[in-house]
Design an enzyme around this catalytic site. Structure first.
Site, PDB file in Angstrom:
ATOM      1  N   GLU A  84       0.883  -1.167   0.000  1.00 12.40           N
ATOM      2  CA  GLU A  84       0.000   0.000   0.000  1.00 12.40           C
ATOM      3  C   GLU A  84       0.920   1.214   0.000  1.00 12.40           C
ATOM      4  O   GLU A  84       1.765   1.355   0.897  1.00 12.40           O
ATOM      5  CB  GLU A  84      -0.890   0.003   1.247  1.00 12.40           C
ATOM      6  CG  GLU A  84      -1.902  -1.126   1.256  1.00 12.40           C
ATOM      7  CD  GLU A  84      -2.897  -1.066   0.104  1.00 12.40           C
ATOM      8  OE1 GLU A  84      -3.089   0.020  -0.472  1.00 12.40           O
ATOM      9  OE2 GLU A  84      -3.459  -2.126  -0.247  1.00 12.40           O
ATOM     10  N   CYS A 104      -2.220   8.660   4.348  1.00 15.22           N
ATOM     11  CA  CYS A 104      -2.143   8.353   2.917  1.00 15.22           C
ATOM     12  C   CYS A 104      -3.438   8.759   2.227  1.00 15.22           C
ATOM     13  O   CYS A 104      -3.457   9.063   1.049  1.00 15.22           O
ATOM     14  CB  CYS A 104      -1.887   6.872   2.724  1.00 15.22           C
ATOM     15  SG  CYS A 104      -2.994   5.884   3.719  1.00 15.22           S
TER      16      CYS A 104
HETATM   17  P1  NAD Z   1       8.800   5.185   3.417  1.00 18.31           P
HETATM   18  O1  NAD Z   1       8.558   4.601   2.064  1.00 18.31           O
HETATM   19  O2  NAD Z   1       9.837   6.229   3.555  1.00 18.31           O
HETATM   20  O3  NAD Z   1       9.177   4.009   4.428  1.00 18.31           O
HETATM   21  C1  NAD Z   1       8.413   2.813   4.537  1.00 18.31           C
HETATM   22  C2  NAD Z   1       9.305   1.727   5.079  1.00 18.31           C
HETATM   23  O4  NAD Z   1      10.272   1.331   4.100  1.00 18.31           O
HETATM   24  C3  NAD Z   1      10.114   2.167   6.296  1.00 18.31           C
HETATM   25  O5  NAD Z   1      10.158   1.106   7.222  1.00 18.31           O
HETATM   26  C4  NAD Z   1      11.482   2.470   5.699  1.00 18.31           C
HETATM   27  O6  NAD Z   1      12.530   2.383   6.613  1.00 18.31           O
HETATM   28  C5  NAD Z   1      11.595   1.380   4.650  1.00 18.31           C
HETATM   29  N1  NAD Z   1      12.560   1.622   3.572  1.00 18.31           N
HETATM   30  C6  NAD Z   1      12.911   2.806   3.030  1.00 18.31           C
HETATM   31  N2  NAD Z   1      13.805   2.609   2.028  1.00 18.31           N
HETATM   32  C7  NAD Z   1      14.012   1.265   1.924  1.00 18.31           C
HETATM   33  C8  NAD Z   1      14.800   0.414   1.070  1.00 18.31           C
HETATM   34  N3  NAD Z   1      15.557   0.917   0.076  1.00 18.31           N
HETATM   35  N4  NAD Z   1      14.761  -0.934   1.272  1.00 18.31           N
HETATM   36  C9  NAD Z   1      13.994  -1.450   2.241  1.00 18.31           C
HETATM   37  N5  NAD Z   1      13.238  -0.697   3.066  1.00 18.31           N
HETATM   38  C10 NAD Z   1      13.224   0.638   2.914  1.00 18.31           C
HETATM   39  O7  NAD Z   1       7.358   5.694   3.936  1.00 18.31           O
HETATM   40  P2  NAD Z   1       7.006   6.576   5.233  1.00 18.31           P
HETATM   41  O8  NAD Z   1       7.521   7.975   5.015  1.00 18.31           O
HETATM   42  O9  NAD Z   1       7.339   5.879   6.485  1.00 18.31           O
HETATM   43  O10 NAD Z   1       5.406   6.603   5.134  1.00 18.31           O
HETATM   44  C11 NAD Z   1       4.710   7.554   4.412  1.00 18.31           C
HETATM   45  C12 NAD Z   1       4.257   6.984   3.073  1.00 18.31           C
HETATM   46  O11 NAD Z   1       3.426   5.842   3.321  1.00 18.31           O
HETATM   47  C13 NAD Z   1       3.400   7.942   2.272  1.00 18.31           C
HETATM   48  O12 NAD Z   1       3.780   7.903   0.937  1.00 18.31           O
HETATM   49  C14 NAD Z   1       1.980   7.396   2.471  1.00 18.31           C
HETATM   50  O13 NAD Z   1       1.093   7.719   1.432  1.00 18.31           O
HETATM   51  C15 NAD Z   1       2.236   5.929   2.555  1.00 18.31           C
HETATM   52  N6  NAD Z   1       1.149   5.231   3.238  1.00 18.31           N
HETATM   53  C16 NAD Z   1       0.266   4.518   2.469  1.00 18.31           C
HETATM   54  C17 NAD Z   1      -0.803   3.866   3.057  1.00 18.31           C
HETATM   55  C18 NAD Z   1      -1.780   3.100   2.228  1.00 18.31           C
HETATM   56  O14 NAD Z   1      -2.592   2.367   2.784  1.00 18.31           O
HETATM   57  N7  NAD Z   1      -1.740   3.230   0.896  1.00 18.31           N
HETATM   58  C19 NAD Z   1      -0.970   3.917   4.453  1.00 18.31           C
HETATM   59  C20 NAD Z   1      -0.040   4.650   5.215  1.00 18.31           C
HETATM   60  C21 NAD Z   1       1.024   5.286   4.588  1.00 18.31           C
END
Ligand code: NAD
Length: 525
Positions: free
Chosen positions: A289, A323
């Site tokens: 998501e 989100c």
């Molecule tokens: P992010 O993508 O920065 O991080 C998500 C996770 O991925 C974290 O645990 C992070 O440490 C990890 N990560 C980052 N780079 C990585 C890599 N190269 N390899 C492996 N893991 C990695 O997201 P965030 O800032 O924590 O959250 C906000 C985002 O989440 C927004 O874009 C929001 O829209 C989205 N979101 C979506 C939903 C949904 O249901 N669609 C719900 C909540 C949040």
């Protein structure tokens, strides 16, 4: 066995003299005073390292709330080993026993841990008490209870038809390997749900939360342990994303990823998995998501009060860091003066400040990086002749990462803030001529690179029908006459398509089915 029919956890109101407010205030004070040192959890053991990183409340960055131990590649490997070592016992445990563990976890969140988990979300993620109650305690309870219900439906599905002398059956096997759960900073309930839903179906999990979520993740892990999740079934590690990814996505037993986070990170991960596909024993399940750029479209027949309420609540609760947050709006010219006046009135009445004061509706954004990014977009908008700052537009980082709820009226529906996910309290509005509704529908669809949530606000049934049909691919969760946020587990299964994810609907049977790999058995007599 029949599990108890799930009901949504009632939301407490935290009124000024309520017992729940007293309990929450006490948990906040205890949390601020303790300065705990948070360990990783690998194979049931607390693991600490010499690399201590600090956690500070986003609304009070001079205060040291806690420290945590950051791990490296060796801890990722240890977590995978611990998961695989726990796998045989866990997947052979009767599903009713697994159900009991997660039902108990739901009761622990709803009861004894409710104040602690809400306080942790408030302090670590700068979410106010009311939003924390909804997005951490209640939603996590709902995920656990409803998923146990969906899980039982999966295991109790009717067997296939068997002819004479034949017995056909379908076995719901857990995935062959381990599941990697990657959770975002913004929802504590998602943090609990992503590892739990995969584990519930008999899988073993390595879980890595976003760093600003670690303070709350630690409480969830304590709850899982107390509920009886065996050692090694869920392993919680704090390792830099790319470092963790390097080990996980090269491992032959990598069997699936349960991800919520940004679109860019998910696309990079998918690419890596694609490159390494020949290294795995089985095609991994990829469930994600991701981002959103969610719209509110008002028709000239709409009631201006309904529109402005949907906008201010949809755009500014939790500082727009959902989100599903409304971040772009399309308002007909005839409604704009009233909608604008209402929004200005409401926004001026909002109080902004630390979460410890329950009067503060607006708290801080999550990190300095996020603050700086938002400030840059706001400054660029202020300098742009085509943009009018209708409300807010100021920011201050002296005490915390505070950004005023900001409304930008733009004169170009393709302006950058109408298209990019900013993930903060910034709402962009495009005002269209009343007779251009059909044209604006095209614009909304074209600019929906993401397709998570969206609303049509209208009292005209033909317009509702038109928007529902033409925008059918522009939002995975579509609202009629409501704000585009606040999906409730068990009522509105949640998820988006296009750039917003694989749309495997969090809190649904669709999602749980991604965590099993069915085997069909035919026996002939
Ligand atoms: P992010 O993508 O920065 O991080 C998500 C996770 O991925 C974290 O645990 C992070 O440490 C990890 N990560 C980052 N780079 C990585 C890599 N190269 N390899 C492996 N893991 C990695 O997201 P965030 O800032 O924590 O959250 C906000 C985002 O989440 C927004 O874009 C929001 O829209 C989205 N979101 C979506 C939903 C949904 O249901 N669609 C719900 C909540 C949040």
């Amino acid at each position: 066995f029949n599990v108890p029919a799930p009901v949504n956890e009632p939301v407490l109101n935290y009124g000024p003299r309520s017992l729940e407010r007293v309990a929450l205030k006490a948990a906040l004070e205890a949390g601020r005073a303790q300065q705990i040192d948070i360990p990783m959890y690998i194979g049931g053991k607390e693991v600490r390292t010499n690399t201590k990183l600090e956690i500070r409340p986003p609304h009070d960055h001079k205060h040291l709330l806690a420290t945590f131990s950051e791990g490296d590649a060796s801890h990722v490997t240890a977590a995978i080993d611990a998961a695989l070592a726990a796998k045989a016992d866990w997947e052979n445990l009767a599903w009713e026993q697994r159900a009991a563990i997660f039902l108990k976890a739901a009761e622990l969140v709803a009861g004894p841990y409710r104040a602690e988990i809400n306080a942790a979300t408030m302090l670590g993620q700068s979410k106010n008490a009311y939003q924390a109650e909804i997005d951490s305690a209640c939603e996590l309870v709902d995920f656990l209870r409803f998923n146990v219900e969906y899980m039982t439906e999966i295991y109790k599905q009717q067997p296939p038809v068997s002819g004479k002398g034949v017995w056909n059956r379908v076995e719901q096997r857990p995935l062959e390997g381990f599941v990697f759960a990657l959770t975002p900073f913004n929802f504590t309930a998602i943090a609990g749900n992503l590892p739990a839903s995969a584990a519930m179906m008999g899988n073993v999990v390595v879980w890595k939360p976003a760093y600003p979520q670690i303070y709350a993740a630690n409480v969830i892990m304590k709850i899982f342990k107390e509920a009886g999740v065996p050692d090694g079934v869920i392993n919680l590690i704090y390792v830099d994303g790319p470092v963790a990814g390097e080990v996980i996505f090269n491992h032959p037993d990598f069997a699936g990823i349960h991800f919520t986070g940004s679109t860019k990170v998910f696309q990079n991960i998918w690419q890596t998995i694609g490159t390494n596909i020949h290294k795995y024993k089985t095609y991994p399940r990829i469930v994600g998501e991701t981002g959103g750029k969610d719209f509110v479209l008002a028709h000239p027949s709409a009631n201006a009060d309904v529109v402005s309420t949907a906008l201010v609540r949809g755009a500014f609760e939790y500082q727009g860091q959902k989100c599903s947050a409304a971040s772009r709006a399309y308002i007909p010219a005839s409604l704009w003066p009233a909608v604008k006046e209402n929004m200005q009135r409401d926004i001026t009445s909002f109080k902004m400040g630390p979460v410890e004061d329950f009067e503060n509706f607006i708290n801080a954004v999550i990190t300095e990086v996020s603050f700086d990014k938002l400030a840059k977009y706001i400054d660029a908008a202020k300098a742009d002749e085509g943009v009018e700052v209708v409300a807010g537009g100021n920011y201050d980082k002296s005490q915390g990462w505070f950004i005023e709820p900001t409304v930008l009226k733009v004169n170009d529906p393709y302006y950058v803030t109408m298209c990019e996910e900013l993930f903060g309290p910034v709402l962009s509005v495009y005002v269209y001529e009343d007779d251009q509704f059909d044209e604006i529908l095209e614009v909304v669809d074209k600019t929906s690179i993401y397709a998570l949530t969206g609303s049509i606000i209208s009292q005209d049934r033909y317009a509702i029908e038109k928007a529902t049909t033409r925008l059918r691919n522009a939002a995975g969760n579509f609202y009629i006459n409501d704000k585009p946020t606040g999906a409730v587990v068990g009522q509105q299964p949640f998820g988006g398509a296009r750039g917003s994810g694989t749309n495997d609907k969090a809190g649904s049977m669709i999602n749980l089915l991604r965590w099993v790999s069915p085997r069909t058995i035919k026996e002939t007599f």
